[in-house]
Design an enzyme around this catalytic site. Structure first.
Site, PDB file in Angstrom:
ATOM      1  N   LYS A 237      -7.101  -5.068  -7.123  1.00  0.00           N
ATOM      2  CA  LYS A 237      -6.475  -3.545  -7.803  1.00  0.00           C
ATOM      3  C   LYS A 237      -6.542  -3.839  -9.167  1.00  0.00           C
ATOM      4  O   LYS A 237      -5.772  -4.490  -9.826  1.00  0.00           O
ATOM      5  CB  LYS A 237      -5.554  -3.061  -6.948  1.00  0.00           C
ATOM      6  CG  LYS A 237      -5.141  -1.549  -7.772  1.00  0.00           C
ATOM      7  CD  LYS A 237      -3.997  -0.827  -7.003  1.00  0.00           C
ATOM      8  CE  LYS A 237      -3.565   0.646  -7.468  1.00  0.00           C
ATOM      9  NZ  LYS A 237      -2.312   1.112  -6.978  1.00  0.00           N
TER      10      LYS A 237
ATOM     11  N   CYS B 119      -6.451   3.037  -4.181  1.00  0.00           N
ATOM     12  CA  CYS B 119      -5.375   3.814  -4.532  1.00  0.00           C
ATOM     13  C   CYS B 119      -5.662   4.470  -5.772  1.00  0.00           C
ATOM     14  O   CYS B 119      -6.691   5.213  -5.963  1.00  0.00           O
ATOM     15  CB  CYS B 119      -4.280   3.176  -4.271  1.00  0.00           C
ATOM     16  SG  CYS B 119      -2.779   4.724  -4.602  1.00  0.00           S
TER      17      CYS B 119
ATOM     18  N   GLU C  79      -4.807   0.854   2.562  1.00  0.00           N
ATOM     19  CA  GLU C  79      -4.243  -0.082   1.782  1.00  0.00           C
ATOM     20  C   GLU C  79      -2.857  -0.300   2.352  1.00  0.00           C
ATOM     21  O   GLU C  79      -1.961   0.329   3.024  1.00  0.00           O
ATOM     22  CB  GLU C  79      -3.809   0.715   0.594  1.00  0.00           C
ATOM     23  CG  GLU C  79      -3.060  -0.089  -0.459  1.00  0.00           C
ATOM     24  CD  GLU C  79      -2.767   0.721  -1.731  1.00  0.00           C
ATOM     25  OE1 GLU C  79      -2.286   0.134  -2.577  1.00  0.00           O
ATOM     26  OE2 GLU C  79      -2.572   1.992  -1.547  1.00  0.00           O
TER      27      GLU C  79
END
Length: 605
Positions: free
Chosen positions: A363, A448, A293
């Site tokens: 995300k 994440c 990321e």
């Protein structure tokens, strides 16, 4: 039990739970400590005198556990006051509400039998109290792990990575079945200890012990079934149908401390090429390169031309073209609207083997008060955050699920070669060409925090994911416990959906897990390194959890609600909340009645 002793028991429970959760001393925590961690807390709750005391104990237990286990949140750039302080306070508030709910079965006892504080006297409530405690605590973990403010760390299930046979239950119940069985055991032991010390003074001694044994037998059967199922699933032979030969890169470079991404990209390219050259020497090729990321700082799609020339020593585009291998990496994406407004996404970016940018996954679940600031679109809130707290902007949460079809290889040669249709009509030539192409694997790329939330991962799986490929940057935490805590939460996704989970991180834990949670490939923490891994792709199967989601907390919440409503309808709420007032009133009434009876007796004489 005095309030001071209750607070001590509660804090001690927090310390035990923090030791059970992965920490700086016990890297993967301890399942054994987890089974005993809530015994002191249960004892403190059942000896509470009113709801307010239980409310306080619930706050202390959950807030202290959060502060002890997740102290590394203070390293989150300039957001320590929000990430650590606000999250601890919020967790404590949720825990306080559930602490009061835990006290509900004891409120009736304390009001109706206030002259006798024998907590195990009513044999009908012993199994119920144990079940109630497990159900309420399981509901608490579901509540704290859900929604925008959800924080799925600090859970009982997070302690169980060293008990992977027990973890297999997640394919049926999700993580909450593991929590329920573990907490049930803590409550059972606490009741057993109380029973042991008070048995000589109890009426109906044999009936009480018999009821306790029945409750213990129920837990033993439940635990045994979980272990038998776990043994079968953990040792089950699963044969992949495809494989994706990948180079997974761990840069160990904190992007927050870098003015540009040139150094990180160059390091990533060098680590990648080292492994690609090894494959070439063996006559093999990679299907995919995976970086972590946030590697690319320049915003896409406007920066496509930028990376054709940058880094200047050797551009990113040239690197991809020369190696003829698709790249998955983390970066940012900007969406521009007709009115000139813009939205920025923390994104997974995919490039094909010719270096062309092919798409992005935004995300979906952002870190609250760090990546996403509520009401930041309002000027007054934005000015306040910029001037007082120093926060200038936040990411926009993703509004779509994106999947990438990655060319891969058959795990073993099919029994029948790829079918080809030969026809003199030229219209069939394109069809023949398509049928001769290599197989593809559909991957999804949760970023994440995404990999901890059912509302993100379940739709990804239900829409065809064959491999979860998570990219993460936890390097800012500077602590191994933070890296491992994130990993132990994410590891359940491989079991829940019986699919392969890949984590490519900046500093750890970079790993590949099979559908039973077994480690196939792993990179060391906080080291710049890379690895070649044949990522296995299995035939998709629908587990109970994949089909029904978090059905267990849903059922438990209905039970809690019904019992709560029944108590509201059948008991005096004021006496419930203020039992001391009830006791004082009763004693005062008893004293008056005694004086009146004495007076009447003397007058008769």
């Amino acid at each position: 039990m005095s309030l001071i002793l209750q607070v001590f028991y509660t804090f001690f429970s927090s310390v035990l739970l923090s030791l059970a959760i992965p920490n700086e001393w016990l890297s993967f925590g301890s399942p054994f400590i987890a089974f005993a961690a809530l015994i002191p807390f249960y004892t403190a709750i059942k000896n509470s005198k009113n709801f307010w005391t239980a409310f306080l104990l619930g706050f202390i237990q959950t807030c202290a556990t959060h502060l002890i286990s997740f102290f590394w949140l203070a390293n989150f750039k300039d957001f320590a006051a929000l990430t650590l302080g606000a999250s601890a306070f919020g967790t404590g508030c949720i825990g306080a509400a559930y602490g009061a709910l835990l006290y509900l079965p004891y409120a009736k006892k304390n009001n109706s039998n206030f002259l006798n504080d024998l907590s195990v006297q009513n044999i009908d409530t012993v199994p119920f109290r144990v079940f109630w405690f497990a159900a309420v605590y399981t509901s608490y973990e579901w509540c704290k792990s859900s929604g925008f403010l959800g924080y799925p760390w600090g859970t009982i299930s997070q302690c169980m990575f060293n008990a992977r046979i027990f973890m297999q239950t997640a394919a049926i119940t999700g993580t909450y079945g593991i929590t329920f069985i573990t907490v049930f055991f803590s409550a059972l032991i606490s009741e057993g200890l109380d029973l042991y010390y008070k048995t000589p003074n109890l009426p109906a001694k044999k009936r009480i012990i018999s009821t306790y044994k029945t409750t213990a037998s129920f837990w033993l059967i439940l635990f045994s079934l979980s272990m038998v199922y776990g043994l079968f699933q953990f040792n089950k032979t699963r044969t992949p149908v495809k494989k994706v030969t990948s180079v997974i890169v761990q840069q160990n470079e904190d992007p927050w401390k870098q003015a540009s991404d040139s150094e990180s990209i160059t390091l990533s390219m060098n680590l990648t090429e080292e492994k690609l050259n090894r494959l070439r020497g063996e006559g093999l090729k990679a299907d995919l390169i995976v970086w972590s990321e946030g590697v690319l700082k320049s915003v896409f799609p406007d920066s496509k031309l930028h990376y054709e020339r940058y880094p200047y020593e050797r551009s990113l585009t040239d690197f991809i073209r020369q190696n003829q291998t698709p790249l998955l990496t983390g970066g940012s994406y900007m969406r521009t609207y007709s009115d000139g407004s813009r939205e920025y996404f923390n994104a997974a970016l995919v490039f094909d083997r010719y270096g062309n940018f092919r798409g992005y996954y935004p995300k979906n679940h952002l870190v609250p008060f760090a990546e996403a600031i509520p009401f930041m679109e309002y000027p007054s809130v934005k000015n306040f955050m910029e001037k007082i707290i120093g926060i200038s902007a936040g990411w926009t949460p993703g509004d779509q699920y994106t999947f990438f079809d990655i060319p891969c290889q058959w795990y073993s040669k099919p029994l029948i070669d790829t079918v080809k249709n030969i026809n003199l009509n030229e219209a069939y030539d394109e069809q023949s060409r398509r049928e001769s192409l290599p197989p593809v694997t559909k991957i999804s790329t949760p970023i994440c925090y995404d990999d901890a939330f059912t509302d993100i991962m379940r739709p990804l799986w239900r829409n065809g994911t064959e491999v979860f490929m998570n990219i993460t940057d936890d390097s800012w935490s500077l602590k191994k416990s933070a890296e491992i805590q994130h990993f132990t939460v994410a590891a359940y996704r491989s079991i829940e959906y019986r699919t392969t989970l890949v984590r490519s991180t900046n500093s750890g834990v970079s790993v590949v897990l099979d559908p039973a949670g077994k480690v196939i490939c792993e990179l060391p923490l906080f080291e710049a390194c890379s690895s070649i891994c044949d990522i296995p792709v299995y035939k998709r199967t629908t587990t109970t959890y994949a089909r029904f989601g978090n059905w267990l907390p849903f059922v438990l919440n209905i039970f809690l609600l019904l019992y709560f409503l029944w108590n509201c309808l059948t008991f005096n709420n004021l006496d419930y909340v203020f039992p001391e007032k009830h006791i004082r009133s009763h004693k005062k009434h008893h004293k008056k009645s005694h004086k009146k009876a004495k007076k009447d007796k003397s007058s008769k004489r």
